[in-house]
Design a protein around this motif. Structure first.
Motif, PDB file in Angstrom:
ATOM      1  N   VAL A 124      -5.558   9.065   0.761  1.00 31.30           N
ATOM      2  CA  VAL A 124      -5.096   8.390   1.977  1.00 31.30           C
ATOM      3  C   VAL A 124      -5.933   7.136   2.176  1.00 31.30           C
ATOM      4  N   LEU A 125      -5.426   6.216   2.993  1.00 28.73           N
ATOM      5  CA  LEU A 125      -6.194   5.054   3.410  1.00 28.73           C
ATOM      6  C   LEU A 125      -6.601   5.255   4.859  1.00 28.73           C
ATOM      7  N   GLU A 152       0.838  -1.199   0.000  1.00 29.57           N
ATOM      8  CA  GLU A 152       0.000   0.000   0.000  1.00 29.57           C
ATOM      9  C   GLU A 152       0.871   1.247   0.000  1.00 29.57           C
ATOM     10  N   ARG A 153       0.632   2.138  -0.962  1.00 27.35           N
ATOM     11  CA  ARG A 153       1.446   3.353  -1.083  1.00 27.35           C
ATOM     12  C   ARG A 153       0.735   4.605  -0.569  1.00 27.35           C
ATOM     13  N   ARG A 199       3.020   1.115  13.046  1.00 30.18           N
ATOM     14  CA  ARG A 199       4.321   1.231  12.383  1.00 30.18           C
ATOM     15  C   ARG A 199       4.162   1.730  10.950  1.00 30.18           C
ATOM     16  N   ALA A 200       3.023   1.393  10.334  1.00 28.75           N
ATOM     17  CA  ALA A 200       2.805   1.781   8.941  1.00 28.75           C
ATOM     18  C   ALA A 200       2.052   3.101   8.796  1.00 28.75           C
ATOM     19  N   ALA A 201       1.354   3.536   9.875  1.00 27.80           N
ATOM     20  CA  ALA A 201       0.502   4.723   9.781  1.00 27.80           C
ATOM     21  C   ALA A 201       1.319   6.002   9.746  1.00 27.80           C
ATOM     22  N   HIS A 202       0.667   7.098   9.303  1.00 25.54           N
ATOM     23  CA  HIS A 202       1.289   8.415   9.225  1.00 25.54           C
ATOM     24  C   HIS A 202       0.708   9.393  10.239  1.00 25.54           C
TER      25      HIS A 202
END
Length: 434
Positions: free
Chosen positions: A286-287, A253-254, A325-328
Motif C-alpha cells: 500500500v501507499l 500509482e497502482r 478520491r484516490a484513497a481506499h
C-alpha cells in the motif's frame, strides 16, 4: 448588506470552517468582523473580514501542545475539565466583548462555533436587545435525549425498550455526579450575566441560540424521536482545496492508498497514530500518505526514529479532492471535519481517538458501519494494520455504509444553506423588520 460578527475559540478545527462561511458572506457584500486570537489574524484578514482580538489573547493557546506524548484522556470527566478550563473561565469576557461590539457596530448577526459559550449566552437576552445568533455545530449533537447515552460516554444506542431506561439512568448519574459542579458554575455565571436561569442539561445551553446549524447529515447521527426545533442539518462543509499537489503525486500509482491524519488539533505527537500506522503498514503493498495538519513532516521521521519506509509520503496538507478520491481507506483520530471529508467521498475509515469529542465521533462511525473503531487513543501498529487490512479485504461492507452516507452528503450544500439561514435571521432582526 448585513453587519456580521464571527466568534471562535483559538482552535484551527473551529476557525477554519467558520472562515469558509466568512468568505462567502464577504463575497456577497456583507460587512464582517471576526473575534479570535492573534494567531489567526492573517487568515481572517485574507478572508476579507476585519480582525478583532480576544481580550485575553496572549495566554496559553488551548490548541498548543508541548510536542511530547499527550496524556490519554476521555469521557465525561475530561469533557467537564475541558469546559471548565477553556470555556467557563472565558465566558464572561466573551459575553461582554460580543455585547460591546454589538453596541458599537449595531450587528445584525453573530455566527459562532458551539464552544464559544459567550455568544450562546447572548441568545438568552430579549431579542430586541441583541443580534441574531447562529451556531455552527462542529461536533456530534450534544443535547439531551432519552434515545441516546449522555454526551461524552461514546456509548451507542441499543435495540429495544431498555435503551431509554439505560440512557435515563446514565444521565441521572452524570447529572448528579460527573457534571453537577460544572453545571452549577455555568448556571450561576450565565444567570448573573443574563438575568435568565438556563434550563436543561449542561450541553443544552447551545439551544439558546436562534439556530443550531448541524454541519452533518441526519444519517450520521443516532436516531432520535425528537430533534430540538433550533437544530437544522446543513451538511458538511467542503474540504479546503487550496493546497498544491506534491511533486511525487502520480495518477498512475497502482498501490492502494491509505491516508492517515491526526487532524489540526491533537497533532503535536505523531506517535499517537501516524507512526503506528506507518510501522504497521511498512511491509504491506500500500501507499501510506500522512498529513500532519500543520507540524513539519520532519517531526514524523524524527518520531519514527529513522528513515521512513519506501511506501510512505508525508505532507503538512494535501488537497483532499484529489487525495480522498484516490484513497481506499482513511486512518484518523476522529476529528469531526476529517471524518466528514472522508464520508463525502464514500471512503471507509479506521478511527482511533478518545479525547475531546472524538469518542463521540468515532462511536458514530462504528454505529453507522462506515469503519472500524479501535476504541484506543494510542493503538499498536499491529492493531492498525489488522483494522486497515480488514477494511481493505472486506471493502463491500464498509464501502456500502460509507457510500450511503456519501449519497446523503451529496444532496446538501452547506454554504448555500447557511447563507439562507443567515438571511432568514437577519430579516427577522427587530431593527430591520420595524
Amino acid at each position: 448588506m448585513a453587519r456580521v460578527l464571527f466568534t471562535s475559540s483559538r482552535q484551527d478545527g473551529f476557525v477554519l470552517p467558520l472562515l469558509q462561511l466568512t468568505r462567502a458572506m464577504v463575497s456577497r457584500g456583507d460587512e464582517v468582523w471576526f473575534l479570535c486570537g492573534e494567531a489567526f489574524r492573517d487568515r481572517i484578514e485574507a478572508a476579507g473580514a476585519r480582525f478583532v482580538r480576544l481580550p485575553y489573547d496572549g495566554e496559553v493557546d488551548p490548541g498548543a501542545g508541548s510536542g511530547g506524548p499527550e496524556p490519554v484522556r476521555g469521557g465525561v470527566r475530561e469533557m467537564t475539565e475541558m469546559l471548565r478550563s477553556l470555556f467557563l473561565d472565558t465566558v464572561e469576557a466573551d459575553f461582554r466583548t460580543v455585547l460591546e461590539l454589538h453596541r458599537s457596530l449595531h450587528l445584525d448577526l453573530v455566527v459562532t462555533e458551539q464552544l464559544f459559550i459567550g455568544s450562546s449566552a447572548i441568545g438568552l437576552l430579549p431579542r430586541a436587545e441583541r443580534p441574531a445568533i447562529l451556531t455552527l455545530g462542529l461536533v456530534p449533537l450534544p443535547f439531551f435525549s432519552p434515545d441516546v447515552a449522555p454526551f461524552g460516554t461514546g456509548i451507542t444506542p441499543m435495540d429495544g425498550p431498555l435503551n431509554v431506561l439505560r440512557n435515563r439512568a446514565m444521565q441521572a448519574v452524570v447529572d448528579t455526579f460527573a457534571l453537577a459542579d460544572i453545571r452549577r458554575a455555568f448556571t450561576t455565571t450565565i444567570e448573573r450575566l443574563t438575568g435568565v436561569h438556563p434550563g436543561g442539561r449542561l450541553f443544552d445551553l447551545g439551544l439558546s441560540t436562534d439556530v443550531w446549524a448541524q454541519v452533518s447529515v441526519p444519517q450520521f447521527e443516532y436516531p432520535r424521536r425528537r430533534i430540538p426545533e433550533q437544530v437544522r442539518y446543513v451538511g458538511p462543509l467542503p474540504a479546503p482545496s487550496a493546497f498544491p499537489l506534491p511533486d511525487w503525486w502520480d495518477y498512475r500509482e497502482r498501490r492502494r492508498i491509505v491516508h492517515v491524519t491526526q487532524g489540526t488539533y491533537a497533532n503535536q505527537d505523531p506517535t499517537a497514530l501516524i507512526v503506528p500506522t506507518i510501522r504497521g503498514l511498512a511491509e504491506e503493498d500500500v501507499l501510506v500518505v500522512a498529513t500532519t495538519g500543520g507540524p513539519s513532516p520532519a517531526t514524523v521521521a524524527q518520531a519514527y526514529g529513522g528513515p521512513l519506509p519506501e511506501n510512505v509520503r508525508v505532507e503538512r496538507f494535501m488537497p483532499y479532492d484529489h487525495l480522498l478520491r484516490a484513497a481506499h481507506v482513511m486512518v484518523t483520530n476522529g476529528g469531526f471535519g476529517a471524518v466528514h471529508h472522508a464520508l463525502r467521498h464514500g471512503l471507509p475509515l479506521v478511527v482511533a481517538g478518545t479525547t475531546e469529542d472524538k469518542l463521540e465521533v468515532n462511536a458514530r462511525v462504528r454505529f453507522s458501519g462506515a469503519g472500524v473503531d479501535l476504541r484506543e487513543q494510542r493503538p499498536s501498529p499491529d492493531a492498525v494494520r489488522a483494522a486497515v487490512l480488514h477494511v481493505l479485504d472486506d471493502r463491500a461492507q464498509f464501502r456500502r455504509a460509507a457510500a450511503r452516507l456519501a449519497r446523503a452528503i451529496a444532496d446538501t450544500d452547506a454554504i448555500a444553506s447557511l447563507l439562507a439561514i443567515a438571511d432568514e435571521l437577519i430579516a427577522a432582526t427587530p431593527t430591520r423588520s420595524s
